[in-house]
Enzyme design. Structure first.
Site, PDB file in Angstrom:
ATOM      1  N   ARG A  44       0.811  -1.214   0.000  1.00 17.58           N
ATOM      2  CA  ARG A  44       0.000   0.000   0.000  1.00 17.58           C
ATOM      3  C   ARG A  44       0.846   1.266   0.000  1.00 17.58           C
ATOM      4  NH1 ARG A  44      -5.291  -1.543   3.741  1.00 17.58           N
ATOM      5  NH2 ARG A  44      -5.841  -3.410   2.557  1.00 17.58           N
ATOM      6  N   ASP A 150     -14.483   8.337  11.041  1.00 19.72           N
ATOM      7  CA  ASP A 150     -13.434   7.398  10.677  1.00 19.72           C
ATOM      8  C   ASP A 150     -12.125   8.169  10.606  1.00 19.72           C
ATOM      9  OD1 ASP A 150     -13.490   4.372   9.431  1.00 19.72           O
ATOM     10  OD2 ASP A 150     -11.777   5.520   8.701  1.00 19.72           O
TER      11      ASP A 150
END
Length: 277
Positions: A44, A150
């Protein structure tokens, strides 16, 4: 030009790089990355380095540590965070919310607050909103709000847009889908205005300050604490208890448990808890 590596075919992630990133991620988000997550971190973050045209993780770490590195630290957490979610995931939670929690609310109060903590791309808070609309015919007379938070700012933006692939939206029960969503085209489903009016999306790091001043009746925090160590879990669940009204409900993920973590909740079964102190 990016330097190749004969072992990876790309940029090298050294032991020192990985250890430093593990420490930074834990400090920034509370997420504990074991060695088993090394390939995930590499894959990632390699994409981040390539998009920034940075040749090594050492240089990337310098960027993160720099005085102006906060924005990139947010992007790093966004890249590493796992966002696995879906509409009406673990459906028994929404059934319990509709048939037990909402049905028993005192009708003389008319205030309802629900928090979706770790809401990812928003499917959970929209599922909550649909449950409210279905279970409360008098919802229009209530001061009802859903807070969706979040740590991943990209996910918050996705949720706030209210747009999902038709494939993901197919998990919504047909009656709810027809009532609360519309097809923008063959591939995109958009959540309706009633749902969107109920939800406020905000970025929030659960380990940082919580700006909310009022209490919540229900908190969903599912598949989040599995990434935290036990001490962090104890602190977090204690803060959740402080934020809930007495008798308020906490929903956690299917692989999560409050056993030997806190005594402020009673277990009602199937990862549903009620605050008792």
């Amino acid at each position: 030009m990016l330097a190749p590596d004969t072992l990876t075919g790309d940029i090298v992630l050294t032991d020192a790089d990985f250890a430093a990133i593990v420490v930074m991620v834990r400090q920034q988000s509370g997420i504990v990355l074991g060695h088993s997550k090394r390939d995930l971190v590499y894959g990632r973050l390699r994409r981040r380095l390539r998009s920034l045209n940075i040749e090594s993780f050492a240089l990337y770490r310098e960027m993160l540590d720099a005085e102006g590195g906060q924005a990139e630290r947010v992007r790093m957490i966004n890249a590493i965070t796992t966002n696995l979610t879906g509409f009406f995931r673990e459906p028994h939670h929404f059934e319990f919310l509709g048939k037990q929690v909402l049905a028993q609310l005192p009708r003389d109060r008319n205030r309802l607050r629900i928090w979706s903590a770790g809401c990812s791309s928003g499917e959970e808070p929209y599922s909550i909103a649909m449950t409210l609309c279905n279970a409360m015919p008098d919802l229009g007379t209530w001061d009802a709000r859903i807070l969706a938070t979040d740590i991943d700012t990209d996910m918050i933006a996705h949720g706030a847009s209210g747009r999902y692939s038709a494939e993901r939206a197919a998990a919504i029960p047909a009656g709810f889908l027809a009532r609360h969503a519309r097809q923008r085209d063959a591939t995109i489903t958009e959540m309706g205005p009633q749902l969107r009016s109920l939800i406020t999306f905000k970025p929030l790091n659960l380990l940082g300050p919580w700006p909310m001043t009022g209490s919540f009746d229900v908190i969903f925090c599912r598949n989040v604490v599995i990434y935290f160590d036990k001490d962090t879990q104890r602190s977090l669940f204690d803060r959740f208890a402080d934020q809930l009204v007495l008798g308020g409900y906490l929903f956690v993920g299917h692989s999560e448990s409050l056993f030997r973590v806190t005594e402020r909740f009673e277990h009602l079964g199937r990862t549903i808890y009620r605050k008792v102190r």
